[in-house]
Design a protein around this motif. Sequence first.
Motif, short mmCIF file in Angstrom:
data_model
loop_
_atom_site.label_atom_id
_atom_site.label_comp_id
_atom_site.label_asym_id
_atom_site.label_seq_id
_atom_site.Cartn_x
_atom_site.Cartn_y
_atom_site.Cartn_z
N HIS A 1 0.84 -1.16 0.18
CA HIS A 1 -0.06 -0.01 0.07
C HIS A 1 0.81 1.15 -0.01
N ALA A 2 1.85 1.24 0.86
CA ALA A 2 2.64 2.42 0.70
C ALA A 2 3.25 2.67 -0.55
N GLU A 3 3.79 1.53 -1.19
CA GLU A 3 4.63 1.63 -2.40
C GLU A 3 3.58 2.04 -3.56
N ASN A 4 2.00 1.77 -3.57
CA ASN A 4 1.26 2.25 -4.54
C ASN A 4 1.01 3.85 -4.10
N VAL A 5 0.96 4.33 -2.87
CA VAL A 5 0.78 5.63 -2.60
C VAL A 5 1.95 6.67 -3.14
N MET A 6 3.25 6.00 -2.53
CA MET A 6 4.50 6.51 -3.15
C MET A 6 4.67 6.84 -4.61
#
Length: 246
Positions: free
Chosen positions: A132-137
């Motif tokens: 999820h963090a990578e999608n947002v970043m």
Amino acid sequence: MMTDTAAPAALAPTAPGSPFAQIDTWIFDLDNTLYPAACDLFAQVDVRIGAYIAQALGLDAEAARRLQKDYFRQYGTSLRGLMLNHGVQPGPFLDYVHDIDVSAILPQPAMAESLAALPGRKIIYTNGSAGHAENVMRRLGVADQFHAVFDIVAADYTPKPDAQPYTTLVQRHGIDPTRAVMVEDIARNLEPARALGMATVLVETNSPFSLPNPEAPPAALPYVQHRITDVPAWLAQVVADLDQGR
């Protein structure tokens, strides 16, 4: 994003007048911090958590939602309660609830420039998943500015504000807490960081989860050192202050 396991080399002193002059590790929460709370991604996650609970435990929607909120209040995350009480496997849960549309987030090239200009490492610390963090970043355009993501899996599924994962974060990444700052939108999540010696920055939002008591004076939250409302603007100001002191 680089894998980060060791402390950086000592940095030259910068900007004696800046409260962040000696910071060499910048720790950011993800949701409602790196992007505005108005994007309301959690509304999507919230619905998917309820749907997962209903399916996994054979409950109707109303009963699933009650259990979801009870576990959130009792354990810090619904997932923690599901794992402890029902043996729910975390991997499929996290994949399902974070399969959301992040198009409400706008790219932030100016924020990416500010992050690149900060001295030292930048780390994401989230109660969500690394995926999820990578999608947002990626959506924000800042993925290449972060050295590591410390997610709920790295925290052994123990959510903020439990103190143990903060200690694990510090040990795993060789962080000197007295040279670190944590930026968060939920005030109570800053208390363990401050207890370790970190500087703390609260991103104030309209979320009911942000402050334990929105009417409380600043002195009532001694573990909150700085309050901001706009992360990109704050980062730009920090960079300008540091540059001025060089």
